[in-house]
Design an enzyme around this catalytic site. Structure first.
Site, PDB file in Angstrom:
ATOM      1  N   THR A 223      -9.794 -10.787 -11.570  1.00  0.00           N
ATOM      2  CA  THR A 223      -8.810 -10.275 -10.607  1.00  0.00           C
ATOM      3  C   THR A 223      -8.795  -8.740 -10.619  1.00  0.00           C
ATOM      4  OG1 THR A 223      -6.997 -10.386 -12.203  1.00  0.00           O
ATOM      5  CG2 THR A 223      -7.368 -12.336 -10.856  1.00  0.00           C
TER       6      THR A 223
ATOM      7  N   PHE B 294       0.826  -1.216   0.000  1.00  0.00           N
ATOM      8  CA  PHE B 294       0.000   0.000   0.000  1.00  0.00           C
ATOM      9  C   PHE B 294       0.856   1.259   0.000  1.00  0.00           C
ATOM     10  CE2 PHE B 294      -2.331  -3.099   2.879  1.00  0.00           C
ATOM     11  CZ  PHE B 294      -3.023  -3.691   1.844  1.00  0.00           C
TER      12      PHE B 294
ATOM     13  N   GLY C 110       0.495  -8.381  -4.189  1.00  0.00           N
ATOM     14  CA  GLY C 110      -0.876  -8.809  -4.028  1.00  0.00           C
ATOM     15  C   GLY C 110      -1.752  -8.232  -5.119  1.00  0.00           C
TER      16      GLY C 110
ATOM     17  N   GLU D  42      -4.771   1.856  -7.488  1.00  0.00           N
ATOM     18  CA  GLU D  42      -5.077   2.875  -6.497  1.00  0.00           C
ATOM     19  C   GLU D  42      -6.396   3.599  -6.690  1.00  0.00           C
ATOM     20  OE1 GLU D  42      -1.057   4.709  -5.105  1.00  0.00           O
ATOM     21  OE2 GLU D  42      -0.712   3.701  -6.998  1.00  0.00           O
TER      22      GLU D  42
ATOM     23  N   LEU E  52      -7.443  -5.778 -17.867  1.00  0.00           N
ATOM     24  CA  LEU E  52      -6.702  -6.946 -18.362  1.00  0.00           C
ATOM     25  C   LEU E  52      -7.327  -8.261 -17.913  1.00  0.00           C
ATOM     26  CD1 LEU E  52      -3.036  -5.667 -17.917  1.00  0.00           C
ATOM     27  CD2 LEU E  52      -4.385  -5.794 -20.012  1.00  0.00           C
ATOM     28  N   ASN E  53      -7.913  -8.275 -16.739  1.00  0.00           N
ATOM     29  CA  ASN E  53      -8.530  -9.510 -16.256  1.00  0.00           C
ATOM     30  C   ASN E  53      -9.788  -9.132 -15.472  1.00  0.00           C
ATOM     31  OD1 ASN E  53      -9.130 -11.740 -14.329  1.00  0.00           O
ATOM     32  ND2 ASN E  53      -7.302 -12.671 -15.202  1.00  0.00           N
TER      33      ASN E  53
HETATM   34 MO1  MOS Z   1       1.456   3.129  -4.014  1.00  0.00          MO
HETATM   35  S1  MOS Z   1       0.987   4.360  -2.417  1.00  0.00           S
HETATM   36  O1  MOS Z   1       1.932   4.339  -5.148  1.00  0.00           O
HETATM   37  O2  MOS Z   1       2.750   2.212  -3.469  1.00  0.00           O
END
Ligand code: MOS
Length: 742
Positions: free
Chosen positions: A636, A241, A468, A707, A632-633
């Protein structure tokens, strides 16, 4: 144009599930701290207990004698490092026992190395530390008047387009409000972890990171080593993250300890240490002023952000950034100012800027719509930006209008009650809200290697990461799409700095950056196989034109005569049984980057139910449609977008690191009290995509999706809460106490 919600997956074009899913479910994916390393020692960081001052002495007499202790490093005995610092995102300013200054509470000031973790941890508790304490700069909201311009940073510090006074004079309706978001800490399930090993002057680390080649580069600089002497390995990352997009102190400390002891050293942060020694998302205070003419057309916008910054180093959460391009307006002014604090250096957290920025801006747009007596969706359409008003550039592709329409139709937005507080169900107030989502489309240069193996399998590798997000899945899928070799025959390797270089897995850029390199590698392999075939008199392609030989369906095939085929085993035989290897690369066109503005878009609609007694907010339904180019998928990818939305629910209602004003520590430094949504907090989420490829952005037409999911949603929830209750909370998270008091 919309892709079907239930488009079948696993049809040979999309992987039916995560490439690495089975290994993970079986517990067989090896994370950084899990690599079996012989004679590994365990390290525990000693953290400061004051927010500001200096370490006067550290008495380690008892600790040295404690069971299992091998070495204790302090500012008084730690080896001096050459002090050559690389730039972020590889690192932020670190605490490496090079001086005795304490900049923040929970800053690393020592390291105990022992035979076991328990022994290291216990010995650390025996160290007697004396400090010279100086008054800390701790309260943010009470010291806003001490704001200053940033020294350096990653955001446009000040943007001003047009003649401001003149523009404001034209405004007939003005909305002016202040919104706040709190300090957040990332808390991926896998905490930061490093195993460091030296062989002579060669350093290898297993490190939980979003950027293997960044860690390699940073360590090389810190220890003044040639780049080739350092290797960073991390095949599986348990979430990041953004927290693992930069390298933090513990990585260098582990390497330092391994060097001093002559043994491999493992250093794993525990959950409490995820609040302090690694950066979080800074709190924001956002002042927004929006002015429109009588028709609701924006004539002037202003977005000023104030944030805390570590006394060690400036970091900017660029919360005002999207305001310079989200809506058409001739006069847009944004800026960011900082308030120095004794906290650790802050960092990127999922959608840095847009997550907190849209929470404020999109709440303000809702308040503006109310003032104008306009439907919030109509206000957004009225101010739709056909081109980037800030940069004055065309977009690579923008289909936000389609996204608004698709999501609004599915949600049945037009049937909602427009007057706040009018729909009740028993003791609950029900409300509906919407907001716009947006995140930049980023892309960097990347490389990949491909190898046709003698056993018929194909190996694809790139020094990228999968935190992930699905990089493994998309790499395998891209090879199948380009060569027709089924993904089950594709061996994917990533997460190793010795592989061809790829960028940081940050800024939602990995798929968009690495897949063009993989496409190129597949193309190069095809050319190589064609060259081998057309020069071999035993091949059906002997003397054929090289562009007539295609690699498709997992075999060589003539373009002009599709019945002419040759199995890939013939290529291997022709190559004397040896593997056939090629490399590929891809990079964005600088010309296009200069000329065009690349962003993704989304429309989010939410339904909430608010309990009239407890003021608890329940997010019943989220309907979102994103324009992210080609998805793309389906399976997922949508799951990734849903995950972002879950985190948006978190930002709206739950996440809040409480820094106390006396000691400067996060008091809820655990997953019991740092709230994130659990299953019961998440009800229906229906995600759709527009699905129109953005071919001006990259060859697959795919923009990143990591994001954007967290953006817009906090405001959509806030706006729904207002529609339900008639109460407006301008301080996130929207907790029951704030709602009751509003
Ligand atoms: Mo993400 S906050 O650009 O790793």
């Amino acid at each position: 144009m919309l892709q079907q919600e239930e488009k079948p997956t696993g049809n040979g074009k999309e992987l039916p599930y995560r490439y690495d899913g089975k290994l993970k479910v079986m517990g067989k994916a090896t994370y950084a701290a899990e690599f079996p390393v012989k004679d590994v020692l365990h390290a525990w960081m000693v953290l400061s207990t004051i927010p500001s001052g200096e370490v006067v002495s550290m008495d380690t007499t008892l600790a040295d004698r404690s069971s299992g202790v091998v070495k204790i490093l302090t500012p008084f005995n730690a080896p001096k490092l050459p002090g050559i610092k690389p730039q972020p995102p590889a690192i932020r300013k670190l605490s490496l026992l090079q001086d005795r200054i304490v900049y923040y509470n929970c800053e690393p000031i020592g390291l105990v190395v022992a035979k076991s973790l328990d022994e290291a941890r216990y010995a650390a508790s025996l160290i007697k530390i004396k400090y010279n304490t100086t008054p800390g700069k701790l309260s943010f909201d009470k010291r806003l008047d001490q704001k200053r311009p940033p020294k350096q940073g990653n955001a446009p510090p000040k943007e001003d387009h047009g003649e401001e006074t003149e523009a404001w004079a034209k405004a007939t309706t003005v909305l002016e409000q202040t919104y706040t978001t709190p300090l957040h800490n990332h808390n991926p399930l896998e905490p930061h972890a490093t195993i460091a090993m030296w062989e002579g002057e060669n350093l290898t680390v297993y490190d939980a990171t979003q950027y293997v080649s960044g860690v390699r580069q940073s360590l090389a600089k810190h220890f003044a080593l040639p780049l080739d002497n350092v290797r960073c390995i991390d095949p599986y990352v348990g979430g990041g993250f953004g927290s693992k997009g930069s390298m933090w102190s513990h990585v260098v400390l582990a390497a330092m300890a391994a060097k001093v002891t002559g043994q491999p050293v493992k250093l794993v942060l525990d959950r409490t240490q995820m609040f302090g020694p690694v950066g979080g998302r800074p709190a924001t205070t956002q002042h927004i002023k929006l002015g429109t003419d009588a028709t609701g057309k924006l004539v002037a916008m202003r977005h000023n952000v104030i944030e805390p910054a570590s006394v060690m180093e400036d970091f900017i959460e660029p919360s005002a950034q999207q305001t310079s391009m989200l809506y058409e307006c001739k006069q847009i002014a944004i800026d960011t100012e900082l308030v120095d604090m004794n906290i650790g250096v802050q960092t990127f957290m999922r959608a840095p800027g847009e997550a907190t920025g849209t929470a404020a801006l999109e709440t303000a747009m809702d308040e503006l719509a109310l003032k104008l007596g306009m439907d919030p969706l109509e206000l957004r359409l009225k101010n739709y930006a056909e081109k980037d008003p800030g940069e004055q550039k065309e977009f690579t592709s923008k289909h936000l209008r389609e996204a608004y329409k698709d999501a609004a139709d599915r949600f049945e937005w037009s049937t909602r009650p427009r007057t706040p507080g009018t729909k009740t169900e028993g003791n609950k107030l029900v409300g509906y809200g919407m907001a716009t989502a947006t995140y930049p489309a980023n892309r960097s240069a990347a490389m990949a290697a491909i190898k046709l193996l003698p056993n018929g399998r194909i190996a694809i590798s790139s020094g990228t990461q999968d935190l992930g997000t699905g990089t493994y899945t998309i790499m395998a899928q891209t090879v199948e799409q380009e060569t027709g070799i089924p993904w089950q025959m594709v061996d994917v390797k990533l997460g190793d700095s010795s592989l061809p270089k790829a960028p940081v897995s940050g800024g939602s850029q990995s798929a968009a950056s690495v897949m063009p390199a993989i496409q190129d590698a597949c193309k190069q392999l095809q050319l190589k196989l064609a060259t081998l075939a057309i020069t071999d008199s035993t091949s059906p392609f002997f003397n054929a034109a090289s562009d007539d030989v295609l690699l498709s369906n997992g075999e060589l095939r003539s373009k002009s005569n599709p019945s002419k085929i040759e199995p890939l085993s013939a290529s291997i035989t022709r190559n004397k049984g040896a593997a056939i290897e090629e490399k590929g690369s891809g990079e964005p066109s600088q010309e296009a980057e200069r000329a065009l503005s690349a962003h993704s878009w989304g429309a989010i609609f939410t339904e909430v139910a608010v309990d009239k007694t407890t003021w608890m907010v329940e997010v019943r339904r989220v309907v979102a449609t994103y324009d992210i180019g080609l998805l793309l998928n389906q399976k997922t990818g949508k799951s990734q977008l849903e995950g972002g939305i879950v985190w948006g629910i978190s930002l709206a209602l739950e996440e809040d690191s409480h820094l106390d004003n006396v000691y400067g520590r996060v008091v809820n430094n655990n997953l019991g009290e740092y709230h994130v949504p659990v299953n019961a907090d998440v009800q229906s989420i229906e995600v759709n995509v527009v699905g129109i490829p953005d071919l001006k952005f990259n060859p697959q037409g795919a923009r990143g999706i990591g994001e954007i999911g967290i953006t817009g949603i906090a405001a959509a929830i806030n706006n729904a809460v207002f529609n339900a209750t008639g109460k407006r909370v301008r301080s996130f998270p929207i907790t029951p106490d704030k709602l009751q008091a509003a």
